[in-house]
Motif scaffolding. Sequence first.
Motif, PDB file in Angstrom:
ATOM      1  N   THR A  46      -0.525   1.871  -5.054  1.00 52.47           N
ATOM      2  CA  THR A  46       0.440   0.933  -4.481  1.00 52.47           C
ATOM      3  C   THR A  46       1.847   1.430  -4.808  1.00 52.47           C
ATOM      4  O   THR A  46       2.049   2.215  -5.734  1.00 52.47           O
ATOM      5  N   ASN A  85       0.828  -1.204   0.000  1.00 49.28           N
ATOM      6  CA  ASN A  85       0.000   0.000   0.000  1.00 49.28           C
ATOM      7  C   ASN A  85       0.863   1.255   0.000  1.00 49.28           C
ATOM      8  O   ASN A  85       1.871   1.334   0.702  1.00 49.28           O
ATOM      9  N   LEU A 107       1.938  -6.201   3.166  1.00 46.62           N
ATOM     10  CA  LEU A 107       0.804  -5.423   2.686  1.00 46.62           C
ATOM     11  C   LEU A 107       1.030  -3.928   2.857  1.00 46.62           C
ATOM     12  O   LEU A 107       0.683  -3.134   1.989  1.00 46.62           O
TER      13      LEU A 107
END
Length: 213
Positions: free
Chosen positions: A123, A3, A93
């Motif tokens: 991202t 992220n 993540l």
Amino acid sequence: MVNLITKAAKQALNIDTVERAIVFGALALRAAIVGRTEFDKDEDRDVLIDIVTNRDNTTSLSIDVLLPFGSYSFYSQGGSIIENIQTLPNALLSLTDQFNFTTEPSTELLPAIPDYDQVVINTFEKYLFHYSSILWASIENKRNKIVSFRFNPEGTIKLDLAIPFDINKWLLGDNYINSVLRVVDSYQVPETSNILSQLTNDQILNNDLLLTN
């Protein structure tokens, strides 16, 4: 998938040039891989960063990144790439908003770093590709040694970058982001792109100034 942190967080880190954004994006992806408790040797080579001394005695920060992309969507959508950049397998993540480094603002204020659509660029994989694309578009000689992409049959795209680097600055204790040098005097940007607002003490916040993440 890694992220992307907020625009405000990146501005606080003084990621204020395209060259710095590329280095920051590569470092973030590398951190997301090695930050896992376990990873295999193949995945460990998806993001490589190294210092290289060139034949002309200059130094570059070598960045090699292998990004997966949706090949069917890429071809069926006429070759549009940014929407089809996929995420690195088995990477963390998310990374903390408080990255453990400090940077000074660039000594040269121009060219200012182009903004990006945070709906599309959400991202670190897309962030790195986006600014690598801007750098390549901004270099007049496309057959250069600084940036190139290569599509692979298995559905990956290889980013090869060699960003000029102040080796003495790094050897004397500074970090990669502070030590990277500018490549071009101006940036080519997508038609929908804007320049990031640079807030200073002389600016007055009012209803005419829109603040975003």
